[in-house]
Design an enzyme around this catalytic site. Sequence first.
Site, PDB file in Angstrom:
ATOM      1  N   SER A 215       0.847  -1.193   0.000  1.00 18.15           N
ATOM      2  CA  SER A 215       0.000   0.000   0.000  1.00 18.15           C
ATOM      3  C   SER A 215       0.880   1.239   0.000  1.00 18.15           C
ATOM      4  O   SER A 215       2.026   1.206   0.463  1.00 18.15           O
ATOM      5  CB  SER A 215      -0.895   0.000   1.247  1.00 18.15           C
ATOM      6  OG  SER A 215      -1.498   1.254   1.463  1.00 18.15           O
TER       7      SER A 215
ATOM      8  N   TYR B 119      -2.481  -0.201   9.949  1.00 21.71           N
ATOM      9  CA  TYR B 119      -2.437  -0.631   8.548  1.00 21.71           C
ATOM     10  C   TYR B 119      -1.105  -0.245   7.911  1.00 21.71           C
ATOM     11  O   TYR B 119      -0.492  -1.032   7.190  1.00 21.71           O
ATOM     12  CB  TYR B 119      -3.604   0.007   7.799  1.00 21.71           C
ATOM     13  CG  TYR B 119      -3.822  -0.498   6.405  1.00 21.71           C
ATOM     14  CD1 TYR B 119      -4.367  -1.760   6.182  1.00 21.71           C
ATOM     15  CD2 TYR B 119      -3.515   0.284   5.295  1.00 21.71           C
ATOM     16  CE1 TYR B 119      -4.593  -2.235   4.896  1.00 21.71           C
ATOM     17  CE2 TYR B 119      -3.732  -0.176   4.008  1.00 21.71           C
ATOM     18  CZ  TYR B 119      -4.272  -1.434   3.813  1.00 21.71           C
ATOM     19  OH  TYR B 119      -4.487  -1.896   2.540  1.00 21.71           O
TER      20      TYR B 119
END
Length: 271
Positions: A152, A165
Site C-alpha cells: 500500500s 495498517y
Amino acid sequence: MKNLFDIKDRVIVVTGATGVLAGATARYLAECGAKVAFLGRNEEKLAEVQKFCDDNNLQGIAIKADVMSKDDLISAREKVLAKWGTVDCLVNGAGGNKAGAVISPDQSFFDLDLNAWEDVFKLNMEGTLLPTIIFGEIFQKNKKGSIVNFSSMTAQLAVTRVLGYSNAKASIDNLTKWLSVEFAKKIGDGVRVNAVAPGFFLSEQNRTLLTNPDGSLTSRGNDIINATPFARFGDADEVFGAIHYLCSDASKFVTGTVMAIDGGFSCFSGV
C-alpha cells in the site's frame, strides 16, 4: 511468436478474493484464461464468484478459507491440487483495517488500541506469510512460481491516522524483498516475489474516511486528491495489468520489487 503475457491455464491462487481489489483482480485473471482459486471467508460472496465463473465458462473455483488458519489453507491447497495438479502463482490479496487501529482526528497516538493494532498487523502480515508458507511449498518442489503481495502507499509514506495498517503494509514490503532473496538463493531463479502498492481506491474499508454520505469528498479525501497528480482515486481495473505482468513470463527477471499503482501520489512533492 510467444506471447510473454499469456497466462492461459496458469493456476493462480488469490486470497482475499471476495474483497474489492483482490476480488476484481481474480475475476480478471480468470477472464484471461487462468485457472483461478478464489479464497475468502464470505460464503455469500464466494457463491456469487462461483456462479460468475460457471455462467461465463471460466476456470474458477471458490474455496472458503481463512488466511489465519493453517488447516484452512492446507485444505484449500489440497483442493486446488486435486483439481489442477499444481499452483503457478499466489496473489496475497487478503488484508484490511479496523477502527481501533486508526487514530481519529480527536485522538492522539497515545489513545491507540493496542489489541486492535495487533489484530490488524496479524491479519495483513501473518495473513500474507501463512499462505506463502503453505502454497510456497509447491513452488519449492517445482522450483518455479510467482508470488504477488498487496502492499500500500501507506507503507511508503507517513499517511496520518492509519497507524496499524501502515505498519503492517510496511512489513509486507520488507517481507517481499526478504523472501525474494531467500527464494532466489535457496530455490533458484524460477521463484519470484513481488508486490503491488495501490494508492487510493474507494473500498468499503475507507469509503467513510474519504467520502460523505452524499458522495462528496471529505477533507481527507480532498487532501488525497490534491496530493495525486492524476487528481482522482484509482479504479479497480487499474490494478489488473500490474498483477497480470507479475504473474506472467514477461516479468521473469523481476523479483523483490514493490510496484506503485498510485496515479503519481508517491512521486509528487506537492509543488
